[in-house]
Design an enzyme around this catalytic site. Structure first.
Site, PDB file in Angstrom:
ATOM      1  CG  ASP A  12      -0.114  -0.032   1.691  1.00  0.00           C
ATOM      2  OD1 ASP A  12      -1.024  -0.720   1.181  1.00  0.00           O
ATOM      3  OD2 ASP A  12       0.142  -0.032   2.911  1.00  0.00           O
ATOM      4  CG  HIS A  29      -6.382  -3.570  -6.174  1.00  0.00           C
ATOM      5  ND1 HIS A  29      -5.389  -3.157  -5.318  1.00  0.00           N
ATOM      6  CD2 HIS A  29      -7.105  -4.498  -5.482  1.00  0.00           C
ATOM      7  CE1 HIS A  29      -5.502  -3.805  -4.165  1.00  0.00           C
ATOM      8  NE2 HIS A  29      -6.541  -4.623  -4.238  1.00  0.00           N
ATOM      9  CG  LEU A 123      13.298   3.003 -15.183  1.00  0.00           C
ATOM     10  CD1 LEU A 123      13.973   3.627 -13.966  1.00  0.00           C
ATOM     11  CD2 LEU A 123      11.813   3.382 -15.206  1.00  0.00           C
TER      12      LEU A 123
HETATM   13  C1  IPE Z   1       2.743  -4.202   1.040  1.00  0.00           C
HETATM   14  O1  IPE Z   1       1.487  -3.705   1.327  1.00  0.00           O
HETATM   15  C2  IPE Z   1       2.723  -4.958  -0.256  1.00  0.00           C
HETATM   16  C3  IPE Z   1       2.527  -4.162  -1.478  1.00  0.00           C
HETATM   17  C4  IPE Z   1       2.439  -2.861  -1.524  1.00  0.00           C
HETATM   18  C5  IPE Z   1       2.453  -4.912  -2.699  1.00  0.00           C
HETATM   19  P1  IPE Z   1       0.454  -4.503   2.248  1.00  0.00           P
HETATM   20  O2  IPE Z   1      -0.728  -3.625   2.397  1.00  0.00           O
HETATM   21  O3  IPE Z   1       0.238  -5.864   1.686  1.00  0.00           O
HETATM   22  O4  IPE Z   1       1.280  -4.641   3.594  1.00  0.00           O
HETATM   23  P2  IPE Z   1       0.761  -4.615   5.098  1.00  0.00           P
HETATM   24  O5  IPE Z   1      -0.330  -5.626   5.189  1.00  0.00           O
HETATM   25  O6  IPE Z   1       0.270  -3.215   5.346  1.00  0.00           O
HETATM   26  O7  IPE Z   1       1.970  -4.923   5.924  1.00  0.00           O
HETATM   27  C1  IPE Z   2      -1.637  -1.925  -2.079  1.00  0.00           C
HETATM   28  O1  IPE Z   2      -2.863  -1.513  -1.595  1.00  0.00           O
HETATM   29  C2  IPE Z   2      -1.776  -2.912  -3.220  1.00  0.00           C
HETATM   30  C3  IPE Z   2      -1.390  -4.283  -2.869  1.00  0.00           C
HETATM   31  C4  IPE Z   2      -0.943  -4.668  -1.720  1.00  0.00           C
HETATM   32  C5  IPE Z   2      -1.537  -5.286  -3.914  1.00  0.00           C
HETATM   33  P1  IPE Z   2      -3.693  -2.348  -0.527  1.00  0.00           P
HETATM   34  O2  IPE Z   2      -4.562  -3.321  -1.245  1.00  0.00           O
HETATM   35  O3  IPE Z   2      -2.792  -2.914   0.498  1.00  0.00           O
HETATM   36  O4  IPE Z   2      -4.603  -1.204   0.113  1.00  0.00           O
HETATM   37  P2  IPE Z   2      -4.905  -0.950   1.642  1.00  0.00           P
HETATM   38  O5  IPE Z   2      -3.590  -0.919   2.351  1.00  0.00           O
HETATM   39  O6  IPE Z   2      -5.768  -2.074   2.093  1.00  0.00           O
HETATM   40  O7  IPE Z   2      -5.594   0.371   1.671  1.00  0.00           O
HETATM   41 MG    MG Z   3      -2.025  -2.211   2.247  1.00  0.00          MG
END
Ligand code: IPE
Ligand code: IPE
Ligand code: MG
Length: 224
Positions: A12, A29, A123
């Site tokens: 995240d 991303h 793995l």
């Molecule tokens: C969880 O992160 C999903 C992934 C890392 C793929 P999100 O950013 O989507 O989750 P929330 O919104 O913080 O709960």
């Molecule tokens: C995690 O990073 C990637 C996915 C959930 C696909 P985020 O896109 O949730 O990034 P933040 O949490 O908004 O910084």
């Molecule tokens: Mg996020």
């Protein structure tokens, strides 16, 4: 003696990492996908048996269309570029989640990569894509209820093992260790049944800044 066979990561912080640099979320991303690739290799080199990566949640479908499309393109590009590298590194690629919701071309790339790496013995890297733990549990309940209704299963025989076998993770050990980056302290609908006894590690590091050294030292901390 504690053993570390299965690490699961909630990757995240991509969006915030990009926003801090006044760049679009998509930039985060791209960087995040590169980090995932490095961590997969690092996990394989460490001799880890299972790595599950939360790649795209069922809730992530609700993000703006452009961002969803970008993430899909990134996933497809990753699979097309990396399937042979995974094979060469003896890494088995698997998925959990409602992959039938993904565009057809990605479903084909997933099937190709799974098939190519199915005999790999190092793995196992499992991508949780279009995955949500609540949806997984509901679908397991439906499977079990229908088996009971059809007299294929006795109510008295429903137990933890039976239930685990009805989940998408059937046949795999539960995660020993769950790591979440970006300073959020929640599971966000990730492997809720499977993480009942997992140790949890939260770090403020944003996923695009996460390194192999941080990964190995966090894994070492599991034993202390
Ligand atoms: C969880 O992160 C999903 C992934 C890392 C793929 P999100 O950013 O989507 O989750 P929330 O919104 O913080 O709960
Ligand atoms: C995690 O990073 C990637 C996915 C959930 C696909 P985020 O896109 O949730 O990034 P933040 O949490 O908004 O910084
Ligand atoms: Mg996020």
């Amino acid at each position: 003696m504690k053993s570390l066979d299965h690490v699961a990561i909630i990757m995240d912080g991509n969006g915030r990492w990009a926003q801090m640099r006044s760049r679009p979320r998509t930039y985060g991303h791209i960087k995040g996908a590169r980090v995932a690739k490095k961590i997969i290799t690092c996990a394989a080199d460490m001799g880890l048996k299972h790595l599950t990566l939360y790649t795209f949640s069922s809730d992530n479908w609700l993000r703006p269309k452009d961002e969803v499309n970008f993430l899909m393109t990134l996933l497809e590009r990753y699979l097309k570029k990396e399937s042979h590298n995974l094979y060469k590194k003896n890494i088995r690629f698997t998925t959990i989640g409602q992959t039938e919701k993904l565009p057809n071309s990605i479903q084909r790339s997933i099937a190709y990569t799974k098939n190519l790496t199915s005999g790999c013995t190092g793995l196992e890297v499992c991508f949780a894509i279009s995955y949500g733990s609540k949806q997984e549990i509901i679908s397991a309940v439906k499977k079990i209820a229908s088996a009971v209704k059809d007299n294929q299963l006795d109510l008295a025989d429903i137990d933890e093992d039976q239930f685990s076998q009805s989940l998408m993770t059937t046949g795999r050990p539960d995660p020993d260790f769950v790591i979440r980056t970006s300073g959020e302290y929640r599971l966000s609908n990730f492997l809720m049944w499977q993480c009942a006894y997992s140790e949890l590690f939260f770090t403020d590091i944003l996923w695009p800044d996460f390194t192999e050294n941080q990964f190995t030292s966090i894994c070492k901390s599991y034993f202390s």
